[in-house]
Design a protein around this motif. Structure first.
Motif, PDB file in Angstrom:
ATOM      1  N   ASP B 266       0.740  -1.151  -0.031  1.00  0.00           N
ATOM      2  CA  ASP B 266      -0.151  -0.081   0.001  1.00  0.00           C
ATOM      3  C   ASP B 266       1.146   0.881   0.307  1.00  0.00           C
ATOM      4  O   ASP B 266       1.624   1.357   1.126  1.00  0.00           O
ATOM      5  CB  ASP B 266      -0.656  -0.467   1.079  1.00  0.00           C
ATOM      6  N   GLU B 267       0.804   2.116  -0.631  1.00  0.00           N
ATOM      7  CA  GLU B 267       1.756   3.084  -0.935  1.00  0.00           C
ATOM      8  C   GLU B 267       1.456   4.281  -0.354  1.00  0.00           C
ATOM      9  O   GLU B 267       2.355   5.421   0.233  1.00  0.00           O
ATOM     10  CB  GLU B 267       2.096   4.070  -3.228  1.00  0.00           C
ATOM     11  N   LYS B 268       0.057   4.988   0.360  1.00  0.00           N
ATOM     12  CA  LYS B 268       0.004   5.709   1.024  1.00  0.00           C
ATOM     13  C   LYS B 268       0.256   5.420   1.584  1.00  0.00           C
ATOM     14  O   LYS B 268       0.637   6.126   3.155  1.00  0.00           O
ATOM     15  CB  LYS B 268      -1.752   5.718   1.043  1.00  0.00           C
ATOM     16  N   LYS B 269       0.135   3.816   2.745  1.00  0.00           N
ATOM     17  CA  LYS B 269       0.300   3.999   4.515  1.00  0.00           C
ATOM     18  C   LYS B 269       1.627   3.742   4.273  1.00  0.00           C
ATOM     19  O   LYS B 269       2.540   2.656   4.913  1.00  0.00           O
ATOM     20  CB  LYS B 269       0.287   3.284   4.818  1.00  0.00           C
ATOM     21  N   ASN B 270       2.892   2.984   3.336  1.00  0.00           N
ATOM     22  CA  ASN B 270       4.385   2.478   3.258  1.00  0.00           C
ATOM     23  C   ASN B 270       3.925   1.021   3.926  1.00  0.00           C
ATOM     24  O   ASN B 270       5.114   0.893   4.433  1.00  0.00           O
ATOM     25  CB  ASN B 270       5.104   3.658   2.925  1.00  0.00           C
TER      26      ASN B 270
END
Lengths: 185, 561
Positions: B266-270
């Protein structure tokens, strides 16, 4: 005691779930399809040759241990086509050699004739040039020894079979009559 | 597409995956263990464990056509035979490309290679963790011996390691069960080495075979049929030791036939959110979610999964900011074999079959023994025992009754030493994804491009020289010196393709085996190794795994993951 308990536990699990004695007995009773394809005269010849190398003594010999059947099956199933052909050709050539020098098939030779012929084979093998490939004599002897000492008779009667030693003794004194422990693999 | 949620996911059930499963479950986390291969139950799964030699159709020799078709690579392994063949993954099912010769040995079933391993267990030393820093080959390890020492103790106590406390810096002492005593000729060799070669020492081997019953397991029965699986549970395997402990907590879900295609990110949450699995039988695709993910699929499969998990943030594979992923592949170099016969002690013999021999810890480039031809060093393993006379009987004169009797006698004392050389981490020893060649599940396969280099070659020469001079000094006869010229892979110690390091620019993992860039993904199998040392690596994987789980659990509690 611990060993006996452990063995009981292991045998119970394995015998109960995976390989019951009945299954093993059945597997042993089923003739190998490879063996069934083998010509009878080839098996007879192998049986006499193997038994001349490892005869009946105070323990049964190679023929009793069915080493000829082992040889036929392993040569067919486990060797590369080149080595397999070399073995069968070697066997045939050796039989021709026997007929040429003893006047009859190895199977029909007396014990003295067989011994004389094998002494001749041994002498030839020892003086064979290194680049000529492994002489048939050594191929035959190697597979006979291996087949016999991994057979039930060879492993349990000729050698000292100790499938579950239960412990390690790093040093023990032996005498001239001590038999080797059977290697298990 | 089904969705499933767990606290933790462990990919792989071999040596390190089993430890991750046990530790995570014992901390109370609901843990999914994914194994790509078939189920294999402790004891009942060891179908050949009590089979006598004559009960195998070919007395334990594998059949030619079957080997050629299904096991051309696996069959090269010393432990492959008719009684173990079912424990190796078929080469025909699992293709890869050897850009240069590399023998990739695999066991795809629950327990993985922990069932067939050689069980040798030597701690690494401060000296090994400092080696990269000291000579500049590879990046510095982010940990030192003192960081891992308590975790060695922790895993040794549970796994059960036999050995002698030798007080040597190269192989620090651990929590040992009693050692398995050497044979008389081994002791003679030990004494000759001590007398003639200051700085060299021959000690008892150390292995994960019980010499006393612990944790309800039975001690070693000295059959030495370990590779078939031990029905006594006397050696360490995932199946017999860690997975049962994990199962006992009620927290483990073990899913066989589960090939992990990729890690979900998940790129947003890394953060990684889970893994995508292909069912090996049905080819159904299933996604599983978890807070933390442990990758323990084995060095090359773990690397393959990371490479096959690209995203916008990580176009070259998950967490691969450094470009180190897939590079620095190492193995141990087992090419040098030195053997001979000993003519004395003819009235001495032994009883039982040991699962371990002796060990000569590294002595080159250590202390006063400094070499110019190579950096680092090597250890020797070995044994000197008596087999049966028939083993050498083919080339002995004779046949008939007397010959037969002679063949039943104990054989010559024979044996020797085999070298285990450290391999340097080299950027060009690498694996890459082969997108053109896919396996039956549609996954890209691996190209393996790896070779021994100058340092390893120089070491082989030296091993052959030092090995033979030690046997000579002890009065061995018929000494044979042999370079097998085997390619990398055959050591079955592949390591280093997702290495640990201090700097995210040059390494994948930090000091806690955590991806520098994705904090809830941990890698604790051989891919994490920054250098190779000369010791067998499995006990180090076990210790790193237990240590990383402890860290991950504490971070989870602090809500940092």
């Amino acid at each position: 005691m611990q060993r006996r308990e452990a063995l009981k536990k292991a045998t119970l699990f394995i015998a109960g779930i995976a390989i019951s004695p009945e299954l093993i007995a059945k597997a042993l009773a089923d003739p190998s399809p490879t063996l069934a394809r083998q010509p009878a005269d080839r098996l007879a010849l192998l049986a006499e040759m193997a038994d001349t190398i490892l005869p009946d003594t105070d323990t049964p010999g190679a023929k009793a241990a069915k080493v000829h059947e082992f040889i036929a099956v392993v040569v067919e199933d486990c060797l590369s086509p080149e080595r397999r052909d070399a073995f069968w050709n070697g066997l045939q050539f050796t039989e021709q050699q026997c007929i040429a020098t003893q006047g009859k098939s190895f199977v029909d030779c007396s014990r003295e004739q067989r011994n004389a012929f094998f002494r001749q084979l041994q002498a030839e093998a020892k003086s064979a040039p290194n680049d000529a490939g492994e002489p048939f004599w050594y191929q035959l002897k190697g597979i006979t020894l291996h087949g016999y000492f991994t057979s039930e008779i060879g492993a349990t009667q000729a050698l000292n079979y100790d499938p579950i030693p239960g412990g390690w003794i790093p040093d023990m004194i032996i005498d001239d009559n001590t038999k080797a422990w059977t290697p298990v693999f | 597409m089904k969705k499933r949620k767990y606290d933790a996911i462990v990919v792989g059930s071999g040596i390190s995956g089993g430890w991750a499963a046990k530790e995570l479950c014992e901390k109370g986390l609901r843990t999914l263990v994914l194994e790509r291969g078939r189920p294999l139950e402790h004891i009942s799964g060891y179908t050949t464990a009590l089979t006598n030699p004559w009960e195998f159709p070919h007395h334990n020799q594998p059949a030619y056509e079957e080997v050629k078709k299904d096991y051309p690579i696996q069959s090269i392994c010393y432990a492959f035979n008719e009684g173990t063949k079912h424990l190796w993954a078929k080469d025909s099912d699992h293709p890869y490309t050897q850009v240069k010769p590399f023998e990739w040995i695999k066991g795809y079933h629950v327990g993985g290679k922990s069932l067939m391993w050689a069980r040798q267990t030597y701690r690494w030393s401060d000296f090994d963790f400092e080696s990269n820093l000291n000579d500049g080959h590879g990046v510095d390890w982010p940990i030192r011996y003192e960081d891992i020492a308590p975790w060695y103790s922790y895993v040794e106590k549970f796994a059960g390691i036999n050995g002698n406390r030798d007080g040597l810096r190269q192989i620090p002492d651990g929590e040992f069960l009693p050692p398995i005593e050497m044979t008389v000729v081994e002791k003679h060799l030990r004494d000759a080495i001590q007398k003639n070669f200051p700085g060299r020492t021959l000690v008892n081997g150390r292995s994960a075979n019980l010499t006393q019953g612990i944790h309800g397991r039975t001690p070693c029965q000295f059959r030495h049929l370990c590779h078939r699986g031990c029905p006594f549970g006397a050696y360490f395997s995932s199946n017999g030791v860690t997975l049962p402990a994990a199962a006992k907590t009620g927290k483990m879900t073990l899913r066989p036939y589960s090939i992990v295609e990729s890690v979900l990110f998940d790129e947003k949450k890394n953060r990684a959110t889970g893994v995508r699995v292909i069912d090996a039988n049905t080819k159904e695709v299933i996604e599983y979610q978890a807070k933390i993910i442990f990758l323990n699929a084995g060095t090359l499969p773990t690397t393959q999964i990371l490479l096959n998990s690209p995203s916008g943030r990580f176009p070259d594979g998950l967490g691969n900011d450094s470009g180190a992923l897939g590079h620095y592949l190492m193995d141990h170099n087992y090419r040098a074999h030195v053997s001979g016969d000993y003519e004395g002690f003819q009235d001495h013999y032994h009883k039982g079959r040991r699962p371990v021999g002796f060990y000569v810890p590294r002595f080159r480039n250590f202390g006063n023994d400094q070499q110019n031809a190579f950096v680092r060093g090597y250890a020797f393993g070995g044994s000197v025992e008596r087999g049966a006379a028939y083993h050498g009987g083919t080339w002995e004169d004779g046949f008939g009754a007397d010959f037969k009797k002679a063949m039943t006698r104990p054989g010559r004392w024979s044996g020797g030493l085999f070298g285990m050389g450290e391999c340097l981490p080299h950027f060009d020893n690498k694996v890459t994804l082969n997108l053109e060649k896919r396996d039956q599940w549609g996954l890209p396969t691996l190209n393996i491009d790896c070779r021994w280099r100058e340092n390893e070659e120089a070491m082989v020469k030296d091993m052959l020289a030092t090995g033979s001079e030690m046997l000579e000094a002890a009065g061995f006869k018929n000494i044979s010196v042999y370079d097998t010229h085997e390619p990398p892979g055959r050591g079955i110690h592949e390591m280093g393709t997702a290495r640990m390091g201090r700097d995210p620019k040059t390494s994948m993992l930090n000091a806690r085996n955590q991806l520098h860039a994705v904090p809830n993904v941990f890698v604790t199998d051989g891919s994490c190794m920054t250098s190779g040392a000369a010791q067998n690596p499995s006990i180090t994987y076990m210790a790193l795994t237990a240590r990383a789980v402890d860290f991950a659990f504490n971070e989870l509690k602090k809500k940092k993951l």
